[in-house]
Design a protein around this motif. Structure first.
Motif, mmCIF file in Angstrom:
data_model
loop_
_atom_site.group_PDB
_atom_site.id
_atom_site.type_symbol
_atom_site.label_atom_id
_atom_site.label_comp_id
_atom_site.label_asym_id
_atom_site.label_seq_id
_atom_site.Cartn_x
_atom_site.Cartn_y
_atom_site.Cartn_z
ATOM 1 N N UNK A 1 -19.957 -49.408 8.623
ATOM 2 C CA UNK A 1 -20.065 -48.898 7.273
ATOM 3 C C UNK A 1 -21.205 -49.593 6.518
ATOM 4 N N UNK A 2 -21.313 -50.915 6.686
ATOM 5 C CA UNK A 2 -22.377 -51.652 5.999
ATOM 6 C C UNK A 2 -23.752 -51.227 6.486
ATOM 7 N N UNK A 3 -23.880 -51.007 7.782
ATOM 8 C CA UNK A 3 -25.168 -50.606 8.332
ATOM 9 C C UNK A 3 -25.601 -49.269 7.760
ATOM 10 N N UNK A 4 -24.683 -48.314 7.690
ATOM 11 C CA UNK A 4 -25.004 -47.000 7.129
ATOM 12 C C UNK A 4 -25.425 -47.139 5.666
ATOM 13 N N UNK A 5 -24.737 -47.981 4.919
ATOM 14 C CA UNK A 5 -25.084 -48.202 3.516
ATOM 15 C C UNK A 5 -26.480 -48.811 3.392
ATOM 16 N N UNK B 1 -28.926 -48.738 5.593
ATOM 17 C CA UNK B 1 -29.921 -47.755 6.031
ATOM 18 C C UNK B 1 -30.249 -46.776 4.907
ATOM 19 N N UNK B 2 -29.232 -46.277 4.236
ATOM 20 C CA UNK B 2 -29.446 -45.331 3.145
ATOM 21 C C UNK B 2 -30.155 -46.002 1.980
ATOM 22 N N UNK B 3 -29.820 -47.249 1.714
ATOM 23 C CA UNK B 3 -30.481 -47.999 0.646
ATOM 24 C C UNK B 3 -31.982 -48.126 0.921
ATOM 25 N N UNK B 4 -32.339 -48.424 2.150
ATOM 26 C CA UNK B 4 -33.752 -48.541 2.513
ATOM 27 C C UNK B 4 -34.461 -47.202 2.347
ATOM 28 N N UNK B 5 -33.834 -46.131 2.792
ATOM 29 C CA UNK B 5 -34.424 -44.791 2.661
ATOM 30 C C UNK B 5 -34.607 -44.450 1.186
ATOM 31 N N UNK B 6 -33.590 -44.700 0.376
ATOM 32 C CA UNK B 6 -33.662 -44.398 -1.060
ATOM 33 C C UNK B 6 -34.747 -45.222 -1.758
ATOM 34 N N UNK B 7 -34.810 -46.519 -1.460
ATOM 35 C CA UNK B 7 -35.824 -47.368 -2.078
ATOM 36 C C UNK B 7 -37.229 -46.930 -1.677
ATOM 37 N N UNK B 8 -37.400 -46.521 -0.442
ATOM 38 C CA UNK B 8 -38.697 -46.039 0.008
ATOM 39 C C UNK B 8 -39.094 -44.787 -0.748
ATOM 40 N N UNK B 9 -38.164 -43.875 -0.929
ATOM 41 C CA UNK B 9 -38.455 -42.638 -1.653
ATOM 42 C C UNK B 9 -38.768 -42.915 -3.117
ATOM 43 N N UNK B 10 -38.058 -43.847 -3.727
ATOM 44 C CA UNK B 10 -38.235 -44.141 -5.142
ATOM 45 C C UNK B 10 -39.497 -44.939 -5.435
ATOM 46 N N UNK C 1 -42.028 -45.876 -2.848
ATOM 47 C CA UNK C 1 -43.146 -45.694 -1.928
ATOM 48 C C UNK C 1 -43.494 -46.967 -1.177
ATOM 49 N N UNK C 2 -42.637 -47.972 -1.270
ATOM 50 C CA UNK C 2 -42.881 -49.253 -0.606
ATOM 51 C C UNK C 2 -42.726 -49.105 0.905
ATOM 52 N N UNK C 3 -43.371 -49.996 1.616
ATOM 53 C CA UNK C 3 -43.252 -50.056 3.065
ATOM 54 C C UNK C 3 -42.223 -51.118 3.417
ATOM 55 N N UNK C 4 -41.347 -50.802 4.351
ATOM 56 C CA UNK C 4 -40.322 -51.739 4.799
ATOM 57 C C UNK C 4 -40.495 -51.982 6.283
ATOM 58 N N UNK C 5 -40.315 -53.210 6.700
ATOM 59 C CA UNK C 5 -40.326 -53.563 8.111
ATOM 60 C C UNK C 5 -38.894 -53.889 8.497
ATOM 61 N N UNK C 6 -38.375 -53.132 9.439
ATOM 62 C CA UNK C 6 -36.998 -53.320 9.888
ATOM 63 C C UNK C 6 -37.051 -53.772 11.340
ATOM 64 N N UNK C 7 -36.409 -54.881 11.627
ATOM 65 C CA UNK C 7 -36.297 -55.357 13.005
ATOM 66 C C UNK C 7 -34.847 -55.155 13.402
ATOM 67 N N UNK C 8 -34.622 -54.346 14.441
ATOM 68 C CA UNK C 8 -33.255 -54.016 14.806
ATOM 69 C C UNK C 8 -33.121 -53.749 16.295
ATOM 70 N N UNK C 9 -31.922 -53.933 16.777
ATOM 71 C CA UNK C 9 -31.563 -53.517 18.126
ATOM 72 C C UNK C 9 -30.625 -52.323 18.039
#
Length: 70
Positions: free
Chosen positions: A1-5, A7-16, A18-26
């Motif tokens: 549940x936290x991961x989905x939240x 992920x959506x937060x990053x997508x929303x912040x990017x849309x709002x 226009x910032x670039x985010x670097x995500x390191x994940x497995x």
């Protein structure tokens, strides 16, 4: 549940902003849903980089072993 939240937060912040985010994940789900571009590391080197659609649909052995393992 936290991961989905997150992920959506990053997508929303990017849309709002226009910032670039670097995500390191497995996490394959995160890699499939969040980024516009994906870089794949293999033995400490950047082995692949490009639009997420291209890498996620790649039939190359490296992409298949990293992306489809999940």
């Amino acid at each position: 549940m936290r991961t989905a939240y997150l992920n959506q937060l990053i997508v929303d912040l990017n849309q709002q902003t226009g910032a670039t985010f670097l995500i390191v994940t497995h996490d394959v789900v995160t890699a499939r849903t969040v980024p516009d571009n994906i870089g794949m590391l293999y033995h400490g080197h950047l082995a692949m980089f490009g639009p997420s659609e291209m890498l996620l649909s790649s039939q190359g052995p490296l992409a298949k072993s990293l992306v489809w393992c999940g």
